[in-house]
Design a protein around this motif. Structure first.
Motif, mmCIF file in Angstrom:
data_model
loop_
_atom_site.group_PDB
_atom_site.id
_atom_site.type_symbol
_atom_site.label_atom_id
_atom_site.label_comp_id
_atom_site.label_asym_id
_atom_site.label_seq_id
_atom_site.Cartn_x
_atom_site.Cartn_y
_atom_site.Cartn_z
ATOM 1 N N ARG A 1 0.827 -1.201 0.000
ATOM 2 C CA ARG A 1 0.000 0.000 0.000
ATOM 3 C C ARG A 1 0.867 1.259 0.000
ATOM 4 O O ARG A 1 0.540 2.252 -0.657
ATOM 5 N N ILE A 2 1.976 1.209 0.730
ATOM 6 C CA ILE A 2 2.896 2.351 0.733
ATOM 7 C C ILE A 2 3.482 2.566 -0.653
ATOM 8 O O ILE A 2 3.553 3.690 -1.150
ATOM 9 N N ALA A 3 3.895 1.474 -1.305
ATOM 10 C CA ALA A 3 4.468 1.585 -2.653
ATOM 11 C C ALA A 3 3.458 2.152 -3.634
ATOM 12 O O ALA A 3 3.795 3.005 -4.476
ATOM 13 N N LEU A 4 2.205 1.708 -3.547
ATOM 14 C CA LEU A 4 1.169 2.192 -4.458
ATOM 15 C C LEU A 4 0.873 3.673 -4.236
ATOM 16 O O LEU A 4 0.446 4.377 -5.158
ATOM 17 N N ARG A 5 1.093 4.147 -3.025
ATOM 18 C CA ARG A 5 0.859 5.559 -2.746
ATOM 19 C C ARG A 5 2.039 6.426 -3.163
ATOM 20 O O ARG A 5 1.860 7.541 -3.659
ATOM 21 N N VAL A 6 3.263 5.898 -3.010
ATOM 22 C CA VAL A 6 4.460 6.706 -3.207
ATOM 23 C C VAL A 6 4.935 6.730 -4.652
ATOM 24 O O VAL A 6 5.221 7.798 -5.203
ATOM 25 N N ARG B 1 3.688 9.053 -7.573
ATOM 26 C CA ARG B 1 4.077 10.468 -7.481
ATOM 27 C C ARG B 1 5.483 10.708 -8.023
ATOM 28 O O ARG B 1 5.881 11.855 -8.243
ATOM 29 N N HIS B 2 6.228 9.636 -8.213
ATOM 30 C CA HIS B 2 7.616 9.745 -8.673
ATOM 31 C C HIS B 2 7.855 8.733 -9.788
ATOM 32 O O HIS B 2 8.593 7.757 -9.612
ATOM 33 N N PRO B 3 7.228 8.924 -10.959
ATOM 34 C CA PRO B 3 7.271 7.901 -12.010
ATOM 35 C C PRO B 3 8.673 7.618 -12.541
ATOM 36 O O PRO B 3 8.956 6.477 -12.911
ATOM 37 N N LEU B 4 9.543 8.615 -12.576
ATOM 38 C CA LEU B 4 10.897 8.366 -13.090
ATOM 39 C C LEU B 4 11.681 7.467 -12.143
ATOM 40 O O LEU B 4 12.403 6.554 -12.585
ATOM 41 N N ILE B 5 11.551 7.710 -10.849
ATOM 42 C CA ILE B 5 12.235 6.849 -9.876
ATOM 43 C C ILE B 5 11.618 5.453 -9.895
ATOM 44 O O ILE B 5 12.341 4.443 -9.809
ATOM 45 N N ALA B 6 10.291 5.376 -10.037
ATOM 46 C CA ALA B 6 9.631 4.067 -10.098
ATOM 47 C C ALA B 6 10.127 3.276 -11.299
ATOM 48 O O ALA B 6 10.394 2.071 -11.198
ATOM 49 N N ARG B 7 10.269 3.951 -12.442
ATOM 50 C CA ARG B 7 10.760 3.262 -13.641
ATOM 51 C C ARG B 7 12.190 2.802 -13.444
ATOM 52 O O ARG B 7 12.564 1.684 -13.827
ATOM 53 N N ALA B 8 13.014 3.644 -12.825
ATOM 54 C CA ALA B 8 14.406 3.262 -12.572
ATOM 55 C C ALA B 8 14.479 2.105 -11.587
ATOM 56 O O ALA B 8 15.332 1.219 -11.711
ATOM 57 N N GLU B 9 13.577 2.089 -10.606
ATOM 58 C CA GLU B 9 13.560 0.997 -9.626
ATOM 59 C C GLU B 9 13.251 -0.328 -10.314
ATOM 60 O O GLU B 9 13.887 -1.352 -10.041
ATOM 61 N N THR C 1 18.073 0.474 -11.708
ATOM 62 C CA THR C 1 19.043 1.567 -11.824
ATOM 63 C C THR C 1 18.766 2.707 -10.858
ATOM 64 O O THR C 1 19.388 3.770 -10.973
ATOM 65 N N ALA C 2 17.862 2.524 -9.913
ATOM 66 C CA ALA C 2 17.468 3.631 -9.033
ATOM 67 C C ALA C 2 18.449 3.864 -7.901
ATOM 68 O O ALA C 2 18.370 4.897 -7.221
ATOM 69 N N GLY C 3 19.360 2.934 -7.684
ATOM 70 C CA GLY C 3 20.263 3.086 -6.546
ATOM 71 C C GLY C 3 19.473 3.119 -5.248
ATOM 72 O O GLY C 3 18.618 2.267 -5.015
ATOM 73 N N THR C 4 19.737 4.116 -4.414
ATOM 74 C CA THR C 4 19.021 4.221 -3.144
ATOM 75 C C THR C 4 17.791 5.129 -3.238
ATOM 76 O O THR C 4 17.095 5.323 -2.247
ATOM 77 N N ARG C 5 17.513 5.657 -4.439
ATOM 78 C CA ARG C 5 16.393 6.610 -4.548
ATOM 79 C C ARG C 5 15.052 5.951 -4.286
ATOM 80 O O ARG C 5 14.199 6.489 -3.567
ATOM 81 N N GLY C 6 14.829 4.776 -4.866
ATOM 82 C CA GLY C 6 13.557 4.088 -4.650
ATOM 83 C C GLY C 6 13.380 3.673 -3.207
ATOM 84 O O GLY C 6 12.307 3.839 -2.622
ATOM 85 N N GLY D 1 11.360 6.213 3.493
ATOM 86 C CA GLY D 1 11.077 7.536 4.020
ATOM 87 C C GLY D 1 9.607 7.641 4.404
ATOM 88 O O GLY D 1 9.261 8.131 5.486
ATOM 89 N N ALA D 2 8.719 7.156 3.497
ATOM 90 C CA ALA D 2 7.282 7.172 3.793
ATOM 91 C C ALA D 2 6.963 6.265 4.976
ATOM 92 O O ALA D 2 6.136 6.601 5.837
ATOM 93 N N LEU D 3 7.617 5.108 5.030
ATOM 94 C CA LEU D 3 7.378 4.192 6.146
ATOM 95 C C LEU D 3 7.800 4.822 7.471
ATOM 96 O O LEU D 3 7.061 4.770 8.468
ATOM 97 N N ASN D 4 8.976 5.440 7.510
ATOM 98 C CA ASN D 4 9.455 6.032 8.759
ATOM 99 C C ASN D 4 8.656 7.259 9.156
ATOM 100 O O ASN D 4 8.598 7.591 10.348
ATOM 101 N N ASP D 5 8.041 7.929 8.197
ATOM 102 C CA ASP D 5 7.145 9.022 8.542
ATOM 103 C C ASP D 5 5.984 8.481 9.380
ATOM 104 O O ASP D 5 5.502 9.148 10.311
#
Length: 330
Positions: free
Chosen positions: A60-65, A68-76, A80-85, A91-95
């Motif tokens: 559910r967190i992934a579907l929400r996050v 909003r960040h399609p380029l990072i999602a595509r890289a993930e 190739t996303a490294g630590t961005r994804g 980050g959302a989980l720790n919030d």
């Protein structure tokens, strides 16, 4: 001393912290583990566990996050996303984790907070209470990079608790050998913990043929069954006893005669009588096999660009297989 151990609510994140938590308890300290989801299974080790993530659902967190960040999602998805994804997701989980972890710490009043890189809510709680925080690595990456990626997405939670940035830990514990991954901190030998289950007697002794253990991730994506389909496809041509640990339902169908199936087992106890471990490339499996001195094959799932995880040792062999195939003849 009271020690609050904080982990993301995922089995693969919690279990690497359990051996140290148990050692602290056995040394006479009061230990409380703050986690949630599948990580609540750590209670089977005899540790008191507090659920700080009721109703946790990582999907559910992934579907929400990610939308909003399609380029990072595509890289993930491409690897190739490294630590961005990971930074987005955790980050959302720790919030979500920060407020209940701080509330628990305020009530329980620990003298020390031990946290893993993807549970920086523990560091926030330590800062709020002005007690030392120690980061224990539990992956094959540099925890400093993971903390930076996660805390970069934690601005609102930091501000809620009067912080402008995440304070550095008083100390860090590195569990990966330097030849495998660079992790800053005091070196600590990796100890395996894989949850409940008993080891069948036949796994305590070597069999008539070499025994190959095969595991999969505790967290898989859609259609991702790890190395098991490839192993089952090749098993009939291999002169070995193959043991699938906790296979999915599809992988456990129509097995060759030399393939056996077990549920959760203490994997570290099964390794001494085995000849090799085949796994998905996760930290627990990799470090556990290294600690046991057991040959291993990590069937990592590289992205469409063929990249290899950053922790994979330079010069080490990488065998790439299409889904459903196996590295026969390599």
């Amino acid at each position: 001393m009271r020690v609050l151990v904080v982990s993301a609510p995922l089995v693969g994140h919690v279990f690497p912290l359990v051996p140290l938590a148990v050692a602290l308890r056995d040394a006479g300290h009061d230990v409380l583990l703050a986690t949630g989801g599948g990580g609540l299974a750590a209670a089977e080790a005899g540790l008191p566990v507090h659920d700080v993530a009721p109703g946790f659902d990582f999907g559910r967190i992934a579907l929400r996050v990610f939308p909003r960040h399609p380029l990072i999602a595509r890289a993930e998805l491409a690897g190739t996303a490294g630590t961005r994804g990971a930074g987005l997701l955790f980050g959302a989980l720790n919030d979500q984790l920060t407020d209940p972890v701080v509330a628990l710490a305020t009530q329980w009043r620990p003298n020390l907070v031990l946290y893993e890189p993807f549970a920086v809510a523990g560091a926030v709680a330590a800062a709020r209470l002005d007690v030392p925080a120690v980061r224990q690595e539990n992956s094959l990456f540099d925890g400093r990079e993971l903390v930076r990626a996660t805390s970069a997405r934690l601005g609102a939670a930091l501000r809620r608790h009067g912080l402008t940035e995440l304070p550095p830990p008083a100390a860090a514990l590195a569990v990966a050998p330097p030849s495998v991954a660079v992790q800053g901190g005091w070196p600590m030998r990796y100890e395996s913990y894989v949850g409940g289950g008993e080891l069948p007697g036949w796994l305590r002794e070597p069999g008539e043929r070499p025994r190959i253990l095969v595991t999969r991730s505790t967290l898989t994506g859609p259609g991702d069954r790890g190395p098991m389909p490839a192993v089952v496809a090749a098993a009939a041509q291999v002169d070995a006893e193959i043991v699938l640990v906790r296979p999915d339902e599809r992988s456990a169908r129509s097995l060759p005669g030399n393939v056996r199936v077990v549920d959760w087992i203490p994997l570290d106890e099964a390794m001494p009588a085995s000849a090799a471990l085949v796994h998905h490339g996760g930290a627990g499996s990799t470090l556990g096999a290294l600690a046991a001195g057991l040959p291993q094959l990590a069937t990592m799932g590289p992205g469409t660009d063929g990249t290899t995880p950053s922790w994979w040792p330079a010069g080490a062999p990488v065998w790439r297989c299409a889904p459903g195939t196996s590295p026969r003849g390599r």
